[in-house]
Design an enzyme around this catalytic site. Structure first.
Site, PDB file in Angstrom:
ATOM      1  N   ARG A 151       0.841  -1.195   0.000  1.00  0.00           N
ATOM      2  CA  ARG A 151       0.000   0.000   0.000  1.00  0.00           C
ATOM      3  C   ARG A 151       0.880   1.250   0.000  1.00  0.00           C
ATOM      4  NH1 ARG A 151      -3.717  -2.379  -1.776  1.00  0.00           N
ATOM      5  NH2 ARG A 151      -5.697  -2.836  -0.784  1.00  0.00           N
ATOM      6  N   HIS A 154      -1.084   0.696  -9.874  1.00  0.00           N
ATOM      7  CA  HIS A 154      -1.849  -0.211  -8.995  1.00  0.00           C
ATOM      8  C   HIS A 154      -2.555  -1.299  -9.819  1.00  0.00           C
ATOM      9  CE1 HIS A 154      -3.979  -0.428  -4.844  1.00  0.00           C
ATOM     10  NE2 HIS A 154      -3.992  -1.613  -5.424  1.00  0.00           N
TER      11      HIS A 154
HETATM   12  P1  NDP Z   1      -2.420 -11.571   4.144  1.00  0.00           P
HETATM   13  O1  NDP Z   1      -3.195 -11.038   5.303  1.00  0.00           O
HETATM   14  O2  NDP Z   1      -2.673 -12.951   3.684  1.00  0.00           O
HETATM   15  O3  NDP Z   1      -0.857 -11.436   4.457  1.00  0.00           O
HETATM   16  C1  NDP Z   1      -0.340 -10.368   5.161  1.00  0.00           C
HETATM   17  C2  NDP Z   1       1.026 -10.758   5.676  1.00  0.00           C
HETATM   18  O4  NDP Z   1       1.609  -9.641   6.338  1.00  0.00           O
HETATM   19  C3  NDP Z   1       0.960 -11.887   6.707  1.00  0.00           C
HETATM   20  O5  NDP Z   1       2.040 -12.750   6.502  1.00  0.00           O
HETATM   21  C4  NDP Z   1       1.127 -11.151   8.036  1.00  0.00           C
HETATM   22  O6  NDP Z   1       1.701 -11.955   9.060  1.00  0.00           O
HETATM   23  C5  NDP Z   1       2.068 -10.061   7.624  1.00  0.00           C
HETATM   24  N1  NDP Z   1       2.027  -8.922   8.556  1.00  0.00           N
HETATM   25  C6  NDP Z   1       1.022  -8.045   8.759  1.00  0.00           C
HETATM   26  N2  NDP Z   1       1.365  -7.145   9.703  1.00  0.00           N
HETATM   27  C7  NDP Z   1       2.614  -7.467  10.087  1.00  0.00           C
HETATM   28  C8  NDP Z   1       3.519  -6.931  11.024  1.00  0.00           C
HETATM   29  N3  NDP Z   1       3.200  -5.854  11.767  1.00  0.00           N
HETATM   30  N4  NDP Z   1       4.703  -7.538  11.193  1.00  0.00           N
HETATM   31  C9  NDP Z   1       5.040  -8.618  10.453  1.00  0.00           C
HETATM   32  N5  NDP Z   1       4.227  -9.190   9.533  1.00  0.00           N
HETATM   33  C10 NDP Z   1       3.031  -8.607   9.358  1.00  0.00           C
HETATM   34  O7  NDP Z   1      -2.649 -10.534   2.953  1.00  0.00           O
HETATM   35  P2  NDP Z   1      -2.473 -10.799   1.381  1.00  0.00           P
HETATM   36  O8  NDP Z   1      -1.202 -11.507   1.161  1.00  0.00           O
HETATM   37  O9  NDP Z   1      -3.709 -11.363   0.798  1.00  0.00           O
HETATM   38  O10 NDP Z   1      -2.392  -9.287   0.851  1.00  0.00           O
HETATM   39  C11 NDP Z   1      -1.351  -8.447   1.305  1.00  0.00           C
HETATM   40  C12 NDP Z   1      -1.569  -7.024   0.830  1.00  0.00           C
HETATM   41  O11 NDP Z   1      -1.281  -6.898  -0.562  1.00  0.00           O
HETATM   42  C13 NDP Z   1      -2.990  -6.480   0.919  1.00  0.00           C
HETATM   43  O12 NDP Z   1      -3.334  -6.129   2.250  1.00  0.00           O
HETATM   44  C14 NDP Z   1      -2.889  -5.257   0.027  1.00  0.00           C
HETATM   45  O13 NDP Z   1      -2.393  -4.165   0.770  1.00  0.00           O
HETATM   46  C15 NDP Z   1      -1.846  -5.669  -1.007  1.00  0.00           C
HETATM   47  N6  NDP Z   1      -2.470  -5.891  -2.332  1.00  0.00           N
HETATM   48  C16 NDP Z   1      -2.019  -5.145  -3.369  1.00  0.00           C
HETATM   49  C17 NDP Z   1      -2.537  -5.322  -4.642  1.00  0.00           C
HETATM   50  C18 NDP Z   1      -1.984  -4.575  -5.785  1.00  0.00           C
HETATM   51  O14 NDP Z   1      -2.538  -4.686  -6.891  1.00  0.00           O
HETATM   52  N7  NDP Z   1      -0.924  -3.831  -5.618  1.00  0.00           N
HETATM   53  C19 NDP Z   1      -3.607  -6.304  -4.889  1.00  0.00           C
HETATM   54  C20 NDP Z   1      -3.983  -7.039  -3.741  1.00  0.00           C
HETATM   55  C21 NDP Z   1      -3.435  -6.826  -2.504  1.00  0.00           C
HETATM   56  P3  NDP Z   1       0.882 -13.192   9.715  1.00  0.00           P
HETATM   57  O15 NDP Z   1       0.618 -14.150   8.571  1.00  0.00           O
HETATM   58  O16 NDP Z   1       1.794 -13.769  10.705  1.00  0.00           O
HETATM   59  O17 NDP Z   1      -0.381 -12.611  10.275  1.00  0.00           O
HETATM   60  C1  OXD Z   2      -6.686  -5.196  -3.441  1.00  0.00           C
HETATM   61  C2  OXD Z   2      -6.058  -4.259  -4.362  1.00  0.00           C
HETATM   62  O1  OXD Z   2      -6.572  -5.026  -2.222  1.00  0.00           O
HETATM   63  O2  OXD Z   2      -6.397  -4.285  -5.578  1.00  0.00           O
HETATM   64  O3  OXD Z   2      -7.317  -6.154  -3.912  1.00  0.00           O
HETATM   65  O4  OXD Z   2      -5.173  -3.494  -3.978  1.00  0.00           O
END
Ligand code: NDP
Ligand code: OXD
Length: 308
Positions: free
Chosen positions: A223, A271
């Protein structure tokens, strides 16, 4: 019982047609149509409309149309209403492809070769093996793991950093703040796939960059608010970071005179790393509705206190 959908109309029509065939007990309405508001149990949206419970007094679940749910603030979500984010194969495949494209481009020196072409320069550089190019997934959830799966197949050594420990074959798991420094020191290419929370806002900053090996690359698809723009520009100027591929910014789009647009060591994409696919996501939505109806835990349930 009904669903109201408030997002991209084309995807909504595909969902509506599919649900009408496969789940005729569920009425789906495309905003501004809502049917009888008393029957609405599920809202699928990117944004929460105001006066939510006045509009839909018996609402039970808000589904995000995307993988992220940071656009919903805790005080917008009435007590007792569940929030579920999208975990679906189309979105995961797209992200794995974007990250793989970025990693291969950086590892194979494509930014430098594109600059050379502009100067009509035919010059080869030493290519290191994939096995010597270490990839670190900062945020090792669904999208990070989907990306690592492809990258390890291509021979890249991968590690992931998350809040809790993971046990994924051929990937080194680092977890928690105590292990962040060790993780960073082992990343030739750092890929950010963290959700936006109070703990991750501004995390991609000078302090973090200086813990990477000199000349590391950054791929940012988490993000926009996670990245400190001036700190990245400074790290590029000093050679601490050699190239960045940025898919998310704050704001989106950046203002016309922002230095990222023209920086020779930044590739900017609008994005587009991944998107929810209509055909695959509607199956996930229906599965979650059935789970909810049976009192089972829905896949992608968001912990609003934790922020993701
Ligand atoms: P998940 O919730 O599956 O994964 C998030 C990961 O981040 C987990 O491994 C989590 O750890 C880790 N995490 C979160 N907070 C912390 C912290 N404070 N310290 C250490 N690790 C942390 O999310 P997704 O993989 O599905 O998606 C991730 C992000 O990708 C979305 O939230 C969005 O912002 C972004 N995104 C971007 C897109 C784009 O087109 N650019 C499209 C889709 C998503 P744990 O597993 O241990 O909880
Ligand atoms: C999502 C994105 O969160 O597109 O799916 O960023």
């Amino acid at each position: 019982m009904s669903i109201v959908y408030w997002s991209d109309a084309q995807r909504g029509q595909i969902w509506q047609a599919w649900l009408a065939q496969v789940a005729p007990d569920i009425d789906m309405y495309l905003w501004p149509e809502t049917g009888d508001p008393d029957k609405v149990r599920y809202l699928v949206t990117w944004e929460i409309p105001d006066n939510l419970l006045t509009r839909f007094p018996h609402l039970e679940v808000i589904f995000s149309v995307g993988a992220g749910a940071d656009q919903f603030t805790a005080n917008q979500v009435p007590h007792g209403i569940n929030v579920v984010r999208m975990i679906e194969p189309g979105l995961m495949d797209d992200m794995a492809a974007y990250i793989t494209f970025s990693v291969i481009s950086l590892h194979r020196g494509m930014p430098r070769y594109l600059r050379q072409q502009q100067q009509q320069q035919w010059l080869k550089h030493e290519a290191i093996a994939a096995s010597r190019c270490r990839i670190g997934l900062l945020g090792f959830g669904n999208l990070g793991q989907a990306s690592a799966q492809v990258l390890t197949t291509l021979g890249y050594p991968c590690s992931g950093w998350s809040r809790t420990q993971k046990h994924i074959e051929a990937v080194t798991s680092y977890f928690g703040d105590d292990q962040l420094a060790d993780f960073l020191s082992s990343c030739d290419i750092l890929v950010c796939l963290l959700p936006l929370t109070d703990l991750t806002r501004g995390l991609l900053n000078r302090d973090l960059f200086k813990q990477l090996p000199k000349g590391a690359c950054l791929v940012h698809a988490g993000r926009g608010q996670q990245l400190n723009h001036q700190d990245l520009l400074d790290a590029l100027d000093s050679g601490q970071i050699s190239h960045a591929i940025i898919d998310v910014t704050d704001p989106e789009p950046l203002q016309a005179d922002h230095p990222f647009w023209t920086h020779p060591s930044i590739w900017l994409t609008p994005h587009i790393a991944s998107e929810t696919h209509a055909e695959t996501s509607v199956k996930v939505l229906l599965d979650n509705i059935r789970r909810h109806q049976q009192g089972l835990t829905m896949v992608g349930l968001v912990d609003m206190k934790r922020g993701y």
